[in-house]
Scaffold this motif. Structure first.
Motif, PDB file in Angstrom:
ATOM      1  N   ASN A   6       0.859  -1.174   0.000  1.00 13.18           N
ATOM      2  CA  ASN A   6       0.000   0.000   0.000  1.00 13.18           C
ATOM      3  C   ASN A   6       0.896   1.226   0.000  1.00 13.18           C
ATOM      4  O   ASN A   6       1.592   1.499   0.977  1.00 13.18           O
ATOM      5  CB  ASN A   6      -0.921  -0.005   1.225  1.00 13.18           C
ATOM      6  CG  ASN A   6      -1.896   1.156   1.226  1.00 13.18           C
ATOM      7  OD1 ASN A   6      -1.720   2.149   0.526  1.00 13.18           O
ATOM      8  ND2 ASN A   6      -2.932   1.034   2.026  1.00 13.18           N
ATOM      9  N   LYS A   8       0.362   4.263   0.398  1.00  8.23           N
ATOM     10  CA  LYS A   8       0.084   5.237   1.458  1.00  8.23           C
ATOM     11  C   LYS A   8       0.924   4.954   2.699  1.00  8.23           C
ATOM     12  O   LYS A   8       1.200   5.854   3.485  1.00  8.23           O
ATOM     13  CB  LYS A   8      -1.396   5.214   1.820  1.00  8.23           C
ATOM     14  CG  LYS A   8      -2.304   5.697   0.715  1.00  8.23           C
ATOM     15  CD  LYS A   8      -3.754   5.575   1.134  1.00  8.23           C
ATOM     16  CE  LYS A   8      -4.671   5.939  -0.023  1.00  8.23           C
ATOM     17  NZ  LYS A   8      -6.085   5.740   0.321  1.00  8.23           N
ATOM     18  N   ASN A   9       1.322   3.713   2.886  1.00  6.14           N
ATOM     19  CA  ASN A   9       2.098   3.358   4.069  1.00  6.14           C
ATOM     20  C   ASN A   9       3.530   3.888   4.020  1.00  6.14           C
ATOM     21  O   ASN A   9       4.166   4.001   5.063  1.00  6.14           O
ATOM     22  CB  ASN A   9       2.131   1.839   4.255  1.00  6.14           C
ATOM     23  CG  ASN A   9       0.781   1.301   4.692  1.00  6.14           C
ATOM     24  OD1 ASN A   9      -0.029   2.023   5.260  1.00  6.14           O
ATOM     25  ND2 ASN A   9       0.542   0.041   4.418  1.00  6.14           N
TER      26      ASN A   9
END
Length: 67
Positions: A6, A8-9
């Motif tokens: 992901n 966003k991580n």
């Protein structure tokens, strides 16, 4: 265990590393990586476990463990 990637991580992980607590920094400073290849684990699991145990005990004697 593997988590799904992901993007966003990445920002979160960078922020957490940059703003680590003193305790987290101490943990990472004391962390030691020990690598084994699969064949070592498959053919000598007990020896691998004994080696890990010895490394942890030596680290604790040298003051690498918790206060």
């Amino acid at each position: 265990m593997s988590l799904e990637y992901n993007e966003k991580n990445i920002t979160l992980a960078k922020n957490l590393r940059k703003n680590a607590t003193p305790q987290e920094n101490h943990l990472w400073y004391d962390l030691r990586v020990i690598c084994f290849i699969n064949i070592q684990i498959d053919t000598n699991f007990r020896g691998v476990c004994e080696y890990i145990d010895a490394v942890v005990k030596a680290s604790l004697r040298e003051g690498g463990g918790p206060p």
